[in-house]
Design a protein around this motif. Structure first.
Motif, PDB file in Angstrom:
ATOM      1  N   UNK A 207       0.838  -1.200   0.000  1.00  0.00           N
ATOM      2  CA  UNK A 207       0.000   0.000   0.000  1.00  0.00           C
ATOM      3  C   UNK A 207       0.875   1.254   0.000  1.00  0.00           C
ATOM      4  N   UNK A 208       1.390   1.560  -1.183  1.00  0.00           N
ATOM      5  CA  UNK A 208       2.389   2.617  -1.321  1.00  0.00           C
ATOM      6  C   UNK A 208       1.973   3.584  -2.427  1.00  0.00           C
ATOM      7  N   UNK A 209       2.157   4.877  -2.182  1.00  0.00           N
ATOM      8  CA  UNK A 209       1.895   5.904  -3.186  1.00  0.00           C
ATOM      9  C   UNK A 209       3.117   6.795  -3.346  1.00  0.00           C
ATOM     10  N   UNK A 210       3.562   6.958  -4.588  1.00  0.00           N
ATOM     11  CA  UNK A 210       4.530   7.990  -4.950  1.00  0.00           C
ATOM     12  C   UNK A 210       3.769   8.964  -5.851  1.00  0.00           C
ATOM     13  N   UNK A 211       3.505  10.156  -5.375  1.00  0.00           N
ATOM     14  CA  UNK A 211       2.725  11.103  -6.175  1.00  0.00           C
ATOM     15  C   UNK A 211       3.518  12.397  -6.366  1.00  0.00           C
ATOM     16  N   UNK A 212       3.742  12.736  -7.641  1.00  0.00           N
ATOM     17  CA  UNK A 212       4.467  13.954  -8.017  1.00  0.00           C
ATOM     18  C   UNK A 212       5.840  14.028  -7.364  1.00  0.00           C
ATOM     19  N   UNK A 213       6.480  12.882  -7.273  1.00  0.00           N
ATOM     20  CA  UNK A 213       7.845  12.816  -6.759  1.00  0.00           C
ATOM     21  C   UNK A 213       8.813  13.136  -7.891  1.00  0.00           C
ATOM     22  N   UNK A 214       9.820  13.927  -7.579  1.00  0.00           N
ATOM     23  CA  UNK A 214      10.845  14.278  -8.565  1.00  0.00           C
ATOM     24  C   UNK A 214      12.182  13.681  -8.110  1.00  0.00           C
ATOM     25  N   UNK A 215      12.842  12.996  -9.040  1.00  0.00           N
ATOM     26  CA  UNK A 215      14.157  12.437  -8.745  1.00  0.00           C
ATOM     27  C   UNK A 215      15.134  12.940  -9.792  1.00  0.00           C
ATOM     28  N   UNK A 216      16.268  13.431  -9.319  1.00  0.00           N
ATOM     29  CA  UNK A 216      17.282  13.996 -10.191  1.00  0.00           C
ATOM     30  C   UNK A 216      18.642  13.373  -9.896  1.00  0.00           C
ATOM     31  N   UNK A 217      19.309  12.882 -10.946  1.00  0.00           N
ATOM     32  CA  UNK A 217      20.669  12.346 -10.889  1.00  0.00           C
ATOM     33  C   UNK A 217      20.730  11.027 -10.111  1.00  0.00           C
ATOM     34  N   UNK A 218      21.910  10.672  -9.627  1.00  0.00           N
ATOM     35  CA  UNK A 218      22.077   9.437  -8.884  1.00  0.00           C
ATOM     36  C   UNK A 218      22.111   8.205  -9.778  1.00  0.00           C
ATOM     37  N   UNK A 219      21.903   7.043  -9.162  1.00  0.00           N
ATOM     38  CA  UNK A 219      21.802   5.777  -9.877  1.00  0.00           C
ATOM     39  C   UNK A 219      20.317   5.433 -10.025  1.00  0.00           C
ATOM     40  N   UNK A 220      19.866   4.268  -9.560  1.00  0.00           N
ATOM     41  CA  UNK A 220      18.444   3.928  -9.692  1.00  0.00           C
ATOM     42  C   UNK A 220      17.574   4.949  -8.949  1.00  0.00           C
ATOM     43  N   UNK A 221      16.382   5.164  -9.504  1.00  0.00           N
ATOM     44  CA  UNK A 221      15.455   6.102  -8.874  1.00  0.00           C
ATOM     45  C   UNK A 221      14.628   5.426  -7.793  1.00  0.00           C
ATOM     46  N   UNK A 222      13.591   4.682  -8.209  1.00  0.00           N
ATOM     47  CA  UNK A 222      12.729   3.952  -7.279  1.00  0.00           C
ATOM     48  C   UNK A 222      12.928   2.464  -7.547  1.00  0.00           C
ATOM     49  N   UNK A 223      13.563   1.773  -6.619  1.00  0.00           N
ATOM     50  CA  UNK A 223      13.907   0.360  -6.780  1.00  0.00           C
ATOM     51  C   UNK A 223      13.233  -0.414  -5.655  1.00  0.00           C
ATOM     52  N   UNK A 224      12.211  -1.202  -6.001  1.00  0.00           N
ATOM     53  CA  UNK A 224      11.415  -1.913  -4.998  1.00  0.00           C
ATOM     54  C   UNK A 224      11.507  -3.409  -5.241  1.00  0.00           C
TER      55      UNK A 224
END
Length: 458
Positions: A207-224
């Protein structure tokens, strides 16, 4: 399974997935009392290390029954902080939660439950992605067994690209966020930038929500690795490595997102059941270089969506109920790669309503010997390739070890010189090509068939 039966089954998966996901935005995140870290003694001067104050504030909020921990405007340096149940970490506009530059000051996530199923150990013995590797699991923010938690607001979390010569590839530092065994998780509006490894690494979430999340640079963004009822809605991901990755997903939905990467847009490395990607944009080249490439500063986007269970090491299980629809894609190597390894089969993959341009390499659907796909449908595709003298055939689509493969209303075009054939079918038992511009009844045109059934056009 007949095509009509498969479509009914796919529709049922969509309905079930949507019904579950409509519940997610109503998750209760305690508002309760507000605790301002600055009032508790933190200093946003980009000099003072505030780790103890921030952890003390979160603990006080937790003991009060939950509430909101406010990070006000300013740059607040910290090493590892720990999320707790019913706590909302609110980053105000102008607030930056910034990691310290010294990798030795970060703590490791140490699992309290068995997470071994999520490890990826390759034939070469590479165990760099194990939840039990204490160098790999260093993180700026850690939450385990924390329920009804959120990180929100218009501020940012800055991983500071912390360098660690003892880390993976002798350079990767701590992940920005690690979560494990959490239920009721919400990220909203926040920006995560300069992750020293993954921006978000998670194990066994529900039961997870990512809403209007911004990710910049790095390696993997959202890794689940292990996610049930997960929604990414309206996110803007610009990463140096895979923007979205992981596996062991059930009812995992990506919608209204913008995905830009110097690696893969989405990379599935483990089984999934009920995975939807819709109404989104995938575009390269990467705005931020693939950090592993070093001085090469490689920015080309590889695959838009790459589904490869077992690609990082043996993991048994199937791919089922994948629906990819209504996407715009441009400037990448391959729009889609579906690749099965030993121990993996796939059922019911639908790709429809896709417009793609400036694509360098073909759509690929392949499987290891003895494994394969039951039903794969490509419908309403318009793909324009940028072939050249070095392009290999097939230049548009290659499929191998598939029971039922159907292409319907598909147009493949190229702006460069064409290799000998556009489509190659190898061990495709029941192929159907309906209104495909490189094939018509009685005329194979640019289709090569090997060890496959007779192509049906109706």
């Amino acid at each position: 399974m007949k095509y009509t039966t498969r479509r009914l089954k796919t529709s049922f998966i969509v309905i079930a997935c949507n019904a579950l996901l409509t519940l997610i935005p109503t998750l209760s995140h305690a508002q309760g009392k507000r605790f301002n870290i600055q009032a508790m003694g933190a200093k946003g001067d980009d000099k003072t290390v505030n780790t103890d104050v921030i952890n003390r504030t979160i603990t006080q909020c937790f003991k009060a029954g939950g509430g909101t921990v406010v990070v006000p405007k300013g740059v607040f340096l910290t090493s590892t902080i720990y999320l707790k149940s019913k706590v909302n970490l609110l980053l105000s506009k102008g607030a930056v939660l910034k990691g310290v530059a010294d990798a030795n000051r970060y703590q490791s996530f140490v699992p309290k439950t068995d997470l071994s199923k999520y490890s990826t150990i390759s034939d070469e013995g590479n165990n760099g992605n194990s939840a039990y590797d204490t160098v790999w699991t260093k993180a700026l923010i850690i939450g385990e067994g924390a329920n009804n938690i959120s990180i929100s607001g218009d501020g940012a979390i800055d991983g500071e690209h912390v360098f660690n010569p003892k880390g993976e590839e002798n350079m990767r530092g701590p992940h920005t966020i690690i979560l494990a065994n959490c239920t009721g998780v919400k990220f909203e509006n926040v920006t995560i930038e300069k992750a020293a490894n993954y921006a978000i690494l998670a194990y066994n979430l529900q039961d997870v929500v990512f809403r209007k999340v911004r990710i910049r640079q790095g390696w993997d963004g959202i890794h689940i690795r292990g996610g049930k009822n997960v929604l990414l809605d309206g996110c803007d991901l610009q990463t140096g490595d895979d923007a979205i990755a992981g596996g062991f997903w059930e009812n995992f939905r990506v919608q209204n997102c913008s995905v830009n990467s110097a690696c893969n847009g989405i990379r599935v490395i483990m089984p999934v059941n009920g995975f939807t990607v819709t109404q989104s944009l995938f575009a390269g080249p990467g705005k931020f270089a693939h950090r592993t490439s070093g001085k090469l500063h490689r920015t080309n986007m590889l695959a838009g969506i790459y589904i490869q269970p077992g690609g990082w090491g043996l993991v048994k299980g199937d791919i089922e109920g994948v629906i990819i629809s209504n996407l715009k894609m441009s400037n990448m190597d391959n729009p889609f790669i579906f690749e099965l390894h030993k121990g993996n089969n796939a059922r019911d993959i639908t790709v429809e309503n896709i417009v793609a341009d400036s694509i360098k390499r073909c759509i690929a659907v392949n499987a290891a010997p003895g494994f394969g796909y039951q039903n794969v449908l490509f419908k309403n595709l318009q793909v324009t390739y940028a072939t050249n003298a070095t392009s290999e055939a097939p230049w548009a689509l290659g499929a191998m070890n598939v029971q039922h493969l159907r292409l319907e209303n598909v147009k493949f075009n190229t702006t460069g010189p064409k290799p000998p054939f556009a489509i190659k079918l190898d061990n495709v038992k029941f192929p159907a090509l309906v209104n495909v511009n490189v094939y018509s009844a009685g005329n194979t045109k640019e289709v090569k068939v090997v060890n496959s059934g007779v192509i049906k056009v109706r």
